[in-house]
Design a protein around this motif. Sequence first.
Motif, PDB file in Angstrom:
ATOM      1  N   VAL A  11       0.895  -1.218   0.091  1.00 39.36           N
ATOM      2  CA  VAL A  11       0.030   0.073   0.030  1.00 39.36           C
ATOM      3  C   VAL A  11       0.856   1.219   0.159  1.00 39.36           C
ATOM      4  O   VAL A  11       0.734   2.006  -0.916  1.00 39.36           O
ATOM      5  CB  VAL A  11      -0.947  -0.089   1.378  1.00 39.36           C
ATOM      6  N   VAL A  12       1.614   1.205   0.946  1.00 41.30           N
ATOM      7  CA  VAL A  12       2.648   2.562   0.960  1.00 41.30           C
ATOM      8  C   VAL A  12       3.949   1.946   0.251  1.00 41.30           C
ATOM      9  O   VAL A  12       4.855   1.380   0.572  1.00 41.30           O
ATOM     10  CB  VAL A  12       3.049   2.645   2.630  1.00 41.30           C
ATOM     11  N   VAL A  34       1.507   6.111  -2.794  1.00 37.95           N
ATOM     12  CA  VAL A  34       1.022   4.814  -2.422  1.00 37.95           C
ATOM     13  C   VAL A  34       0.226   4.201  -3.908  1.00 37.95           C
ATOM     14  O   VAL A  34       0.451   4.933  -4.908  1.00 37.95           O
ATOM     15  CB  VAL A  34      -0.195   5.249  -1.700  1.00 37.95           C
ATOM     16  N   ALA A  35      -0.195   3.009  -3.507  1.00 39.06           N
ATOM     17  CA  ALA A  35      -0.861   2.233  -4.857  1.00 39.06           C
ATOM     18  C   ALA A  35      -1.822   2.938  -5.365  1.00 39.06           C
ATOM     19  O   ALA A  35      -2.587   3.703  -4.530  1.00 39.06           O
ATOM     20  CB  ALA A  35      -1.145   0.843  -4.201  1.00 39.06           C
ATOM     21  N   LYS A  36      -2.137   2.689  -6.596  1.00 41.16           N
ATOM     22  CA  LYS A  36      -3.141   3.389  -7.273  1.00 41.16           C
ATOM     23  C   LYS A  36      -4.481   3.061  -6.701  1.00 41.16           C
ATOM     24  O   LYS A  36      -5.360   3.892  -6.829  1.00 41.16           O
ATOM     25  CB  LYS A  36      -2.865   3.158  -8.809  1.00 41.16           C
ATOM     26  N   ASP A  37      -4.541   1.739  -6.281  1.00 41.53           N
ATOM     27  CA  ASP A  37      -6.036   1.140  -5.831  1.00 41.53           C
ATOM     28  C   ASP A  37      -6.096   1.239  -4.395  1.00 41.53           C
ATOM     29  O   ASP A  37      -7.013   0.870  -4.157  1.00 41.53           O
ATOM     30  CB  ASP A  37      -6.101  -0.299  -6.530  1.00 41.53           C
ATOM     31  N   PRO A  41      -8.906   4.028   3.979  1.00 44.02           N
ATOM     32  CA  PRO A  41      -8.898   3.039   5.206  1.00 44.02           C
ATOM     33  C   PRO A  41      -7.460   2.329   5.237  1.00 44.02           C
ATOM     34  O   PRO A  41      -6.801   1.933   5.946  1.00 44.02           O
ATOM     35  CB  PRO A  41     -10.120   2.568   5.199  1.00 44.02           C
ATOM     36  N   GLN A  42      -7.342   1.773   3.897  1.00 44.24           N
ATOM     37  CA  GLN A  42      -6.187   0.853   3.783  1.00 44.24           C
ATOM     38  C   GLN A  42      -4.748   1.703   3.970  1.00 44.24           C
ATOM     39  O   GLN A  42      -3.783   1.086   4.574  1.00 44.24           O
ATOM     40  CB  GLN A  42      -6.116   0.350   2.422  1.00 44.24           C
ATOM     41  N   MET A  61      -4.650  12.313  -3.624  1.00 36.76           N
ATOM     42  CA  MET A  61      -4.410  12.846  -4.828  1.00 36.76           C
ATOM     43  C   MET A  61      -3.708  12.105  -5.909  1.00 36.76           C
ATOM     44  O   MET A  61      -2.830  11.089  -5.431  1.00 36.76           O
ATOM     45  CB  MET A  61      -3.876  14.202  -4.863  1.00 36.76           C
ATOM     46  N   VAL A  62      -4.237  12.285  -7.011  1.00 33.93           N
ATOM     47  CA  VAL A  62      -3.540  11.498  -8.425  1.00 33.93           C
ATOM     48  C   VAL A  62      -2.661  12.454  -9.053  1.00 33.93           C
ATOM     49  O   VAL A  62      -3.434  13.539  -9.700  1.00 33.93           O
ATOM     50  CB  VAL A  62      -4.475  10.638  -9.130  1.00 33.93           C
TER      51      VAL A  62
END
Length: 99
Positions: A11-12, A34-37, A41-42, A61-62
């Motif tokens: 995730v991180v 972080v991961a795109k998906d 909460p994750q 943000m993306v």
Amino acid sequence: MANIDIKHYDVVVKPVITEKSTLVSEFNQVVFQVAKDATKPQIKAAVEALYGVKVLAVNTMVAKGKTKRWRGQEYRRSDVKKAVVTVADGDRIDVTTSI
């Protein structure tokens, strides 16, 4: 850090160390790629498990990838998802040291 699940490392991805991200450290905030998906909460669960801190808020943000040129050929950089994590007042995350 006895109960760290391997999925937290998925995730991180890494901390973002830029001039802007160091300025927000005055407000008990840290910026991570972080991961795109990954969901908020994750991200919260992963940061709390990996760093042992209390997370108050997660803002995501993306950053869209830029179009670049190399030797006359165009290519596009990948999109990157970032998370600004706000930690509790007594807690602190030092991103200059590794996990």
